[in-house]
Design a protein around this motif. Structure first.
Motif, PDB file in Angstrom:
ATOM      1  N   LEU A 162       0.836  -1.204   0.000  1.00 11.33           N
ATOM      2  CA  LEU A 162       0.000   0.000   0.000  1.00 11.33           C
ATOM      3  C   LEU A 162       0.873   1.257   0.000  1.00 11.33           C
ATOM      4  CD1 LEU A 162      -2.765   1.366   0.116  1.00 11.33           C
ATOM      5  CD2 LEU A 162      -2.698   1.150   2.605  1.00 11.33           C
ATOM      6  N   ARG A 163       1.950   1.244   0.747  1.00 12.61           N
ATOM      7  CA  ARG A 163       2.846   2.405   0.778  1.00 12.61           C
ATOM      8  C   ARG A 163       3.433   2.667  -0.613  1.00 12.61           C
ATOM      9  NH1 ARG A 163       7.990   2.234   0.758  1.00 12.61           N
ATOM     10  NH2 ARG A 163       8.085   0.063   1.500  1.00 12.61           N
ATOM     11  N   ILE A 164       3.882   1.608  -1.277  1.00  7.83           N
ATOM     12  CA  ILE A 164       4.439   1.745  -2.622  1.00  7.83           C
ATOM     13  C   ILE A 164       3.367   2.235  -3.588  1.00  7.83           C
ATOM     14  CG2 ILE A 164       5.436   0.474  -4.564  1.00  7.83           C
ATOM     15  CD1 ILE A 164       6.711  -1.409  -2.425  1.00  7.83           C
ATOM     16  N   HIS A 165       2.164   1.689  -3.446  1.00  7.93           N
ATOM     17  CA  HIS A 165       1.068   2.097  -4.329  1.00  7.93           C
ATOM     18  C   HIS A 165       0.727   3.568  -4.124  1.00  7.93           C
ATOM     19  CE1 HIS A 165      -2.483   1.490  -6.846  1.00  7.93           C
ATOM     20  NE2 HIS A 165      -3.146   2.232  -5.965  1.00  7.93           N
ATOM     21  N   GLN A 166       0.653   3.985  -2.878  1.00  8.62           N
ATOM     22  CA  GLN A 166       0.298   5.374  -2.596  1.00  8.62           C
ATOM     23  C   GLN A 166       1.370   6.330  -3.112  1.00  8.62           C
ATOM     24  OE1 GLN A 166      -2.835   6.245  -1.211  1.00  8.62           O
ATOM     25  NE2 GLN A 166      -2.062   8.077  -2.254  1.00  8.62           N
ATOM     26  N   ASP A 167       2.637   5.919  -3.020  1.00  8.61           N
ATOM     27  CA  ASP A 167       3.709   6.736  -3.596  1.00  8.61           C
ATOM     28  C   ASP A 167       3.514   6.890  -5.102  1.00  8.61           C
ATOM     29  OD1 ASP A 167       4.904   7.029  -1.127  1.00  8.61           O
ATOM     30  OD2 ASP A 167       6.456   5.488  -1.477  1.00  8.61           O
ATOM     31  N   GLY A 168       3.101   5.800  -5.758  1.00  9.33           N
ATOM     32  CA  GLY A 168       2.835   5.854  -7.193  1.00  9.33           C
ATOM     33  C   GLY A 168       1.655   6.745  -7.522  1.00  9.33           C
ATOM     34  N   VAL A 169       0.605   6.664  -6.715  1.00 11.94           N
ATOM     35  CA  VAL A 169      -0.576   7.516  -6.918  1.00 11.94           C
ATOM     36  C   VAL A 169      -0.194   8.983  -6.757  1.00 11.94           C
ATOM     37  CG1 VAL A 169      -2.804   8.186  -5.921  1.00 11.94           C
ATOM     38  CG2 VAL A 169      -2.277   5.766  -6.291  1.00 11.94           C
ATOM     39  N   ASP A 170       0.599   9.293  -5.738  1.00 14.86           N
ATOM     40  CA  ASP A 170       1.027  10.679  -5.515  1.00 14.86           C
ATOM     41  C   ASP A 170       1.858  11.188  -6.694  1.00 14.86           C
ATOM     42  OD1 ASP A 170      -0.236  10.686  -3.064  1.00 14.86           O
ATOM     43  OD2 ASP A 170       1.580  10.261  -1.913  1.00 14.86           O
ATOM     44  N   LEU A 171       2.686  10.312  -7.253  1.00 14.44           N
ATOM     45  CA  LEU A 171       3.509  10.686  -8.400  1.00 14.44           C
ATOM     46  C   LEU A 171       2.626  10.963  -9.618  1.00 14.44           C
ATOM     47  CD1 LEU A 171       6.581  10.987  -8.674  1.00 14.44           C
ATOM     48  CD2 LEU A 171       6.659   8.681  -9.622  1.00 14.44           C
ATOM     49  N   LEU A 172       1.614  10.141  -9.819  1.00  9.84           N
ATOM     50  CA  LEU A 172       0.687  10.352 -10.928  1.00  9.84           C
ATOM     51  C   LEU A 172      -0.106  11.647 -10.740  1.00  9.84           C
ATOM     52  CD1 LEU A 172      -0.587   6.704 -11.487  1.00  9.84           C
ATOM     53  CD2 LEU A 172       0.540   8.134 -13.190  1.00  9.84           C
ATOM     54  N   LYS A 173      -0.550  11.920  -9.544  1.00 10.87           N
ATOM     55  CA  LYS A 173      -1.261  13.166  -9.275  1.00 10.87           C
ATOM     56  C   LYS A 173      -0.391  14.374  -9.602  1.00 10.87           C
ATOM     57  CE  LYS A 173      -3.318  13.276  -5.226  1.00 10.87           C
ATOM     58  NZ  LYS A 173      -3.559  12.995  -3.789  1.00 10.87           N
ATOM     59  N   GLU A 177      -6.711  14.166 -10.091  1.00 17.35           N
ATOM     60  CA  GLU A 177      -6.944  13.285  -8.957  1.00 17.35           C
ATOM     61  C   GLU A 177      -7.407  11.914  -9.440  1.00 17.35           C
ATOM     62  OE1 GLU A 177      -6.488  14.005  -5.640  1.00 17.35           O
ATOM     63  OE2 GLU A 177      -5.594  15.889  -6.324  1.00 17.35           O
ATOM     64  N   PRO A 178      -7.179  10.858  -8.660  1.00 19.79           N
ATOM     65  CA  PRO A 178      -7.709   9.538  -9.030  1.00 19.79           C
ATOM     66  C   PRO A 178      -9.229   9.544  -9.028  1.00 19.79           C
ATOM     67  CG  PRO A 178      -6.800   9.496  -6.809  1.00 19.79           C
ATOM     68  CD  PRO A 178      -6.420  10.818  -7.390  1.00 19.79           C
ATOM     69  N   LEU A 179      -9.797   8.729  -9.883  1.00 19.48           N
ATOM     70  CA  LEU A 179     -11.254   8.644  -9.997  1.00 19.48           C
ATOM     71  C   LEU A 179     -11.809   7.648  -8.985  1.00 19.48           C
ATOM     72  CD1 LEU A 179     -11.492   8.435 -13.897  1.00 19.48           C
ATOM     73  CD2 LEU A 179     -11.900  10.457 -12.477  1.00 19.48           C
ATOM     74  N   PRO A 180     -12.946   7.968  -8.383  1.00 14.39           N
ATOM     75  CA  PRO A 180     -13.567   6.994  -7.467  1.00 14.39           C
ATOM     76  C   PRO A 180     -14.158   5.827  -8.248  1.00 14.39           C
ATOM     77  CG  PRO A 180     -14.984   8.899  -7.746  1.00 14.39           C
ATOM     78  CD  PRO A 180     -13.701   9.228  -8.455  1.00 14.39           C
ATOM     79  N   TYR A 181     -14.130   4.661  -7.631  1.00 12.57           N
ATOM     80  CA  TYR A 181     -14.719   3.480  -8.241  1.00 12.57           C
ATOM     81  C   TYR A 181     -16.227   3.473  -8.014  1.00 12.57           C
ATOM     82  CZ  TYR A 181     -10.401   1.036  -9.409  1.00 12.57           C
ATOM     83  OH  TYR A 181      -9.215   0.669  -9.977  1.00 12.57           O
TER      84      TYR A 181
END
Length: 223
Positions: free
Chosen positions: A136-147, A153-157
């Motif tokens: 989850l930490r690695i994923h969140q770092d990736g999400v922050d980089l994409l933002k 912002e990421p889209l809600p499911y």
């Protein structure tokens, strides 16, 4: 000489074996199962339920595409989907976030994501054996980089299972209109999937695997 004749057949067999699961998945049933409790119980037997609650994840649905039991959770704002399933006697955890422009990021405990050539914008990080909290930490770092690079912002499911069905259909359609890409499967299996093991998005960018300008343009072109 006979070996030279056999090699193309082996190559073709690997290609067919690689694309077959995607075809089967495309026509699988992604509807929620009638009795989800056993699937969720199996999921929380390998992931601490206290961790699930502490990180804001809640059970969303339980499905069985291709007969594979899969428990799906989403976080509090539904921008991260957590899928826990068992395939070939191994536990697999996927964390997925989606962005405008049909861009998505999957962070997984399997390295098989890059096996099949993907449509533009499908990003993957494979960290086999990692604990879910580190994943989850690695994923969140990736999400922050994409933002940061996409300026969005990421889209809600909504319906995660239906989103998976649509993703599979898009992936298969992409390959069916580009059949020559299927011929790269043996090379991707032997080389690419291992070469990209444990590479974060930032490391992939440094190696020229992904390009922020292209992704930003894809996100900007989203209606």
């Amino acid at each position: 000489m006979e070996y030279l004749l056999i090699l193309p057949l082996i190559w073709l067999f690997i290609c067919v074996s690689g694309i077959a699961p995607l075809i089967l998945l495309r026509f699988s049933n992604f509807s929620p199962v009638a009795s989800p409790v056993p699937i969720f119980e199996k999921a929380i037997s390998v992931i601490n339920p206290t961790w699930i609650d502490a990180n804001g994840f809640q059970g969303k649905s339980a499905i069985e595409p291709m007969g594979i039991p899969m428990a799906i959770f989403t976080n509090f704002d539904e921008t991260v989907a957590l899928a826990v399933y068992f395939a070939a006697n191994q536990r697999i955890v996927d964390l997925v976030s989606q962005f405008p422009g049909e861009i998505s990021l999957t962070t997984s405990t399997t390295i098989d994501g890059p096996l099949l050539p993907s449509p533009p914008g499908i990003l993957y990080q494979g960290f086999p054996g990692y604990d879910v909290k580190d994943l989850l930490r690695i994923h969140q770092d990736g999400v922050d980089l994409l933002k940061q690079h996409l300026k969005t912002e990421p889209l809600p499911y909504g319906d995660v299972a239906d989103g998976m069905r649509q993703f599979t259909a898009r992936h298969l359609s992409y390959l069916m209109f580009r059949p020559w890409k299927i011929l790269t499967l043996p090379y991707r299996y032997a080389v690419i999937r291992k070469a990209r093991q444990e590479l974060t998005l930032q490391q992939q960018e440094q190696k020229g695997i992904i390009h922020w300008e292209s992704l930003a343009g894809q996100a900007d072109g989203w209606p």
